[in-house]
Design a protein around this motif. Structure first.
Motif, mmCIF file in Angstrom:
data_model
loop_
_atom_site.group_PDB
_atom_site.id
_atom_site.type_symbol
_atom_site.label_atom_id
_atom_site.label_comp_id
_atom_site.label_asym_id
_atom_site.label_seq_id
_atom_site.Cartn_x
_atom_site.Cartn_y
_atom_site.Cartn_z
ATOM 1 N N PRO A 105 -4.738 13.335 -67.023
ATOM 2 C CA PRO A 105 -4.577 14.430 -66.070
ATOM 3 C C PRO A 105 -5.257 15.713 -66.524
ATOM 4 N N GLU A 106 -5.502 15.854 -67.844
ATOM 5 C CA GLU A 106 -6.148 17.070 -68.344
ATOM 6 C C GLU A 106 -7.568 17.220 -67.807
ATOM 7 N N ARG A 107 -8.125 16.177 -67.228
ATOM 8 C CA ARG A 107 -9.442 16.293 -66.617
ATOM 9 C C ARG A 107 -9.376 16.997 -65.258
ATOM 10 N N LEU A 108 -8.171 17.146 -64.745
ATOM 11 C CA LEU A 108 -7.969 17.878 -63.495
ATOM 12 C C LEU A 108 -7.417 19.273 -63.730
ATOM 13 N N PHE A 109 -6.516 19.408 -64.698
ATOM 14 C CA PHE A 109 -5.866 20.696 -64.969
ATOM 15 C C PHE A 109 -5.394 20.711 -66.409
ATOM 16 N N GLN A 110 -5.273 21.911 -66.925
ATOM 17 C CA GLN A 110 -4.850 22.073 -68.317
ATOM 18 C C GLN A 110 -3.364 22.406 -68.451
ATOM 19 N N ARG A 111 -2.779 22.930 -67.373
ATOM 20 C CA ARG A 111 -1.366 23.299 -67.390
ATOM 21 C C ARG A 111 -0.725 22.916 -66.061
ATOM 22 N N ALA A 112 0.596 22.737 -66.090
ATOM 23 C CA ALA A 112 1.328 22.373 -64.875
ATOM 24 C C ALA A 112 2.667 23.102 -64.850
ATOM 25 N N ILE A 113 3.020 23.598 -63.668
ATOM 26 C CA ILE A 113 4.329 24.208 -63.441
ATOM 27 C C ILE A 113 5.016 23.384 -62.358
ATOM 28 N N VAL A 114 6.127 22.766 -62.731
ATOM 29 C CA VAL A 114 6.853 21.844 -61.849
ATOM 30 C C VAL A 114 8.172 22.499 -61.451
ATOM 31 N N SER A 125 0.987 10.397 -71.810
ATOM 32 C CA SER A 125 -0.010 10.443 -70.741
ATOM 33 C C SER A 125 -0.506 11.866 -70.486
ATOM 34 N N ALA A 126 0.367 12.856 -70.714
ATOM 35 C CA ALA A 126 0.006 14.259 -70.466
ATOM 36 C C ALA A 126 -0.031 15.049 -71.769
ATOM 37 N N ARG A 127 -0.378 14.403 -72.841
ATOM 38 C CA ARG A 127 -0.323 15.049 -74.158
ATOM 39 C C ARG A 127 -1.228 16.261 -74.259
ATOM 40 N N ASP A 128 -2.241 16.344 -73.400
ATOM 41 C CA ASP A 128 -3.174 17.468 -73.446
ATOM 42 C C ASP A 128 -2.923 18.467 -72.321
ATOM 43 N N VAL A 129 -1.749 18.414 -71.729
ATOM 44 C CA VAL A 129 -1.363 19.336 -70.656
ATOM 45 C C VAL A 129 -0.125 20.107 -71.093
ATOM 46 N N GLN A 130 -0.137 21.409 -70.879
ATOM 47 C CA GLN A 130 1.052 22.209 -71.158
ATOM 48 C C GLN A 130 1.927 22.248 -69.911
ATOM 49 N N LEU A 131 3.243 22.172 -70.115
ATOM 50 C CA LEU A 131 4.175 22.038 -68.996
ATOM 51 C C LEU A 131 5.219 23.142 -69.003
ATOM 52 N N MET A 132 5.463 23.708 -67.835
ATOM 53 C CA MET A 132 6.612 24.577 -67.579
ATOM 54 C C MET A 132 7.343 23.981 -66.398
ATOM 55 N N THR A 133 8.667 23.890 -66.465
ATOM 56 C CA THR A 133 9.416 23.252 -65.390
ATOM 57 C C THR A 133 10.808 23.853 -65.293
ATOM 58 N N GLY A 134 11.432 23.722 -64.139
ATOM 59 C CA GLY A 134 12.768 24.269 -63.961
ATOM 60 C C GLY A 134 13.331 23.952 -62.587
ATOM 61 N N THR A 135 14.540 24.418 -62.378
ATOM 62 C CA THR A 135 15.262 24.196 -61.125
ATOM 63 C C THR A 135 16.001 25.476 -60.750
#
Length: 549
Positions: free
Chosen positions: A243-252, A334-344
């Motif tokens: 997925p890092e080929r599409l984006f470097q970070r994700a906010i879920v 699978s997303a080892r090269d993507v930084q993640l922020m997430t919450g509810t």
């Protein structure tokens, strides 16, 4: 009934072969270096390889509204993967938002158009940093994969782009039957059509990589963020290949990974839709008008209760785009090269009461979606939740349990899985319209699903929430400050991967609590979270929830 409104936006009611288009997950070239921006910031004009684009000056930003990222999925391409855009002659007038993709007739007379694969782009104007590539934030809207549009006023990215000096992009993608129905069983040429909505989003992210440099963005610094159904699609991408080929970070936001459908469910849902219309060939579907397809969709969902209806459509584990269960894949790297922020949000399920107030009175005996594997602990768990909420009626306690089962606890599981590989950040949105004594329960709702979105975008329109407009009018400075803090954190994370609070680990569980006085808490509501330790949160099969009303 509150069908099709549970998971998604409150505000929306009323070339190349497949390998190129999904290259970010199946293997694609790395993004080109950030192109020198050709933007005329004074007149909001720019040029991309497809042609010239004329935008609209809106205060401190240039808005480019309705820029195509893929060819229209119409005619013979209706149920096929997205195809590349054909270059245009002259100047594209990108000055008005598009209506979005077709949406269920129950929310209006055929809202949207099948020619709907467009982006909206907001770009800060001028200033000393105008020539420096900016972080890019790509938003995927929610709406149960049936509703919503990039052009929704709440998702206007002008405030967020200006506040964080970032490029903000919002995308439309195919919804409902048109985007999420697996037709490979009818014709192998359409295998994978059940994830066409996901393919659209991937095509949009590929377009961003190729063209955002001309808007002043850095194609090597892209953050994808989404809420509810949009967040679930991001989860599916995180479980893909590279997925890092599409984006470097994700906010879920409010979309845990286990809500991605199982493959068996995706096939079952498609069979249900086809049976509802007595469809035996793709040609029959191709011959139907947009309105007829929407009517078929509505017919297929009649009588489907509760969460089974709200999650009827969506991405699924297909063995290719989504090779396996999301959290398992993330845990394996699978997303080892993507930084993640997430919450509810704190009270996710209070949102349902906007459409069916009776959900707030749900007794424990009616909590039929409670996991069978924990059945012998049901009363014990209820008692523990009730002890932490003295004086609250049973329905409120049950709703707190459902929020944890459907949203909070699986979100924390996903954060734990990703924290093995990269620093991961968790938040909880607690602010809500102040309670007023004596009002019915449905008028005293907590921090419900979707409530954080006006704050994230800096568009403090709370008209859709009980007493929301009056609250903003009475307390705008304090709410604006909360929104500013959240926009700073979202854009800081997009810029450098650090939102402004400690990362989440299973031993500490640092969590940013968003309220008028934000704080960081270690392991909030830890006793309740731990009560779910014995539950594995299997792949989502909505049939298991069909009894939940």
């Amino acid at each position: 009934m509150f069908r099709r409104k549970i998971i998604g936006s409150t505000f929306q009611v009323g070339a190349a072969a497949l390998t190129l288009l999904v290259g970010g997950l199946l293997g694609a070239a790395s993004p080109a270096a950030a192109a020198t921006s050709h933007t005329d910031y004074t007149h909001c004009r720019t040029s991309i390889s497809l042609g010239r684009v004329q935008g609209l000056a809106q205060g401190a930003t240039c808005s480019y509204l309705g820029v195509p990222y893929a060819a229209p999925p119409t005619g013979a391409r209706r149920f096929l993967p997205p195809a590349p855009v054909t270059p245009w002659h002259g100047t594209l007038q990108a000055t008005a938002a598009k209506p979005g993709c077709p949406q269920d007739l129950t929310v209006g007379p055929g809202v949207g158009t099948e020619d709907c694969l467009y982006t909206d782009v907001w770009q800060p104007r001028g200033g000393a940093s105008a020539r420096q590539p900016k972080p890019v934030m790509v938003f995927i809207h929610g709406g149960a994969d049936e509703l919503g549009a990039a052009g929704d006023p709440v998702f206007n990215g002008a405030q967020l782009a200006d506040h964080g000096d970032a490029i903000v992009v919002s995308v439309d993608y195919r919804l409902g039957l048109l985007g999420w129905t697996e037709l490979g069983g009818l014709d192998p040429r359409y295998a994978g059509s059940g994830n066409n909505g996901l393919r659209d989003q991937i095509a949009a992210l590929t377009w961003v990589r190729q063209h955002v440099g001309a808007f002043g963005g850095d194609p090597g610094n892209v953050t994808v963020f989404g809420q509810s159904a949009g967040a679930i699609s991001i989860d599916a991408m995180l479980a893909g290949n590279h997925p890092e080929r599409l984006f470097q970070r994700a906010i879920v936001e409010s979309g845990p990974g286990y809500l991605v459908h199982s493959q068996d469910y995706a096939r079952s849902a498609a069979a249900h839709v086809l049976a509802a219309g007595k469809i035996t060939s793709v040609a029959q579907l191709d011959a139907m008008s947009t309105a007829q397809l929407l009517q078929l969709q509505a017919t297929a969902q009649q009588g489907v209760p509760g969460l089974a209806d709200a999650l009827f459509f969506g991405p699924s584990i297909d063995g290719r785009l989504v090779p396996g269960p999301v959290v398992d894949r993330i845990a394996a790297g699978s997303a080892r090269d993507v930084q993640l922020m997430t919450g509810t949000t704190e009270n996710e399920t209070d949102y349902w009461a906007l459409f069916e107030p009776a959900v707030l009175d749900l007794p424990l005996s009616a909590y039929q979606s409670f996991p069978a594997v924990l059945a012998d602990r049901k009363q014990q768990m209820y008692d523990a939740y009730a002890a932490d909420r003295p004086g609250l009626p049973a329905g409120r306690v049950v709703n707190a349990m459902i929020t944890d089962q459907t949203e909070r606890v699986p979100t924390l599981r996903m954060a734990e899985a990703q924290s093995r590989w990269r620093p991961t950040y968790v938040y909880q949105f607690d602010w809500h319209v102040p309670y007023v004594a004596g009002l019915p329960a449905a008028q005293n709702l907590g921090a419900m699903h979707t409530l954080e979105l006006p704050f994230v975008f800096g568009n403090l329109d709370l008209d859709a929430f009980p007493r929301g407009a009056a609250t903003v009018a009475a307390d705008r400075p304090q709410l604006t400050a909360l929104s500013d803090d959240m926009m700073t954190s979202w854009t800081s994370f997009a810029r450098n991967g650090v939102p402004g609070w400690p990362s989440y680990t299973p031993s500490v569980r640092a969590t940013r609590i968003w309220d008028t006085h934000p704080s960081v808490q270690d392991a909030p509501m830890e006793n309740e979270r731990a009560l779910w330790n014995a539950y594995p949160f299997p792949d989502w099969d909505v049939r298991e929830w069909s009894a939940q009303s």
